[in-house]
Motif scaffolding. Sequence first.
Motif, short mmCIF file in Angstrom:
data_model
loop_
_atom_site.label_atom_id
_atom_site.label_comp_id
_atom_site.label_asym_id
_atom_site.label_seq_id
_atom_site.Cartn_x
_atom_site.Cartn_y
_atom_site.Cartn_z
N ILE A 8 0.88 -0.87 -0.02
CA ILE A 8 -0.52 0.32 -0.11
C ILE A 8 1.06 1.71 -0.18
O ILE A 8 2.21 1.28 0.73
N SER A 9 0.28 2.04 -0.90
CA SER A 9 1.22 3.80 -0.40
C SER A 9 0.35 4.11 -0.87
O SER A 9 -0.64 4.95 -1.10
N PHE A 10 0.85 5.13 0.68
CA PHE A 10 -0.58 6.47 1.14
C PHE A 10 0.60 7.58 0.17
O PHE A 10 1.15 8.04 0.34
N ASN A 11 -0.32 9.08 -0.43
CA ASN A 11 -0.27 9.77 -0.75
C ASN A 11 0.30 11.17 -0.17
O ASN A 11 0.45 12.12 -0.23
N SER A 12 -0.58 11.07 1.59
CA SER A 12 -0.61 12.36 2.30
C SER A 12 -0.48 11.10 3.34
O SER A 12 -1.79 10.37 3.55
N ILE A 13 -0.79 11.87 4.62
CA ILE A 13 -1.35 12.32 5.63
C ILE A 13 -2.60 12.13 5.97
O ILE A 13 -3.28 10.53 6.87
N GLU A 14 -3.55 11.95 5.31
CA GLU A 14 -4.86 12.14 5.21
C GLU A 14 -5.30 10.90 4.89
O GLU A 14 -6.50 9.59 5.29
#
Length: 131
Positions: A8-14
Amino acid sequence: MSNPFQPISFNSIEDFLSFLPKREYDIVQFLRQLIYSCMPNCTEKLAYNVPFFYLKKRILYIWPSSVPWGKVKKEGVTIGFCNGYLLSDEINFLEKGNRKQVYTKTYFHINEIDVDLLKSYIFNAIEVDSK
């Protein structure tokens, strides 16, 4: 590019926060607020798909167990002190982390968090970072 160790790769803290189950989300948000109360001028950035907090260097991170590639316990949320080996820890509050310099504490419920004690470790970590 896909990373086989981090599916999984998150683009932001949100994005990261929206991924978390409710119990972990609540603990993470509590810890984030506590960190910001101790170091309001810190920078929060995703590294390894979890939030790290910086002043001069990396000071702390928050790693929930639902982010699987961190070798964090099967449950709970871990707060890690990047230079934990330099902290004063006469009461053995922290556990040695995956790397020799990192020390951690894992929480399973918000009510387990001793706010004053944890703040003292955060302030000690800030002091170490300022040197």
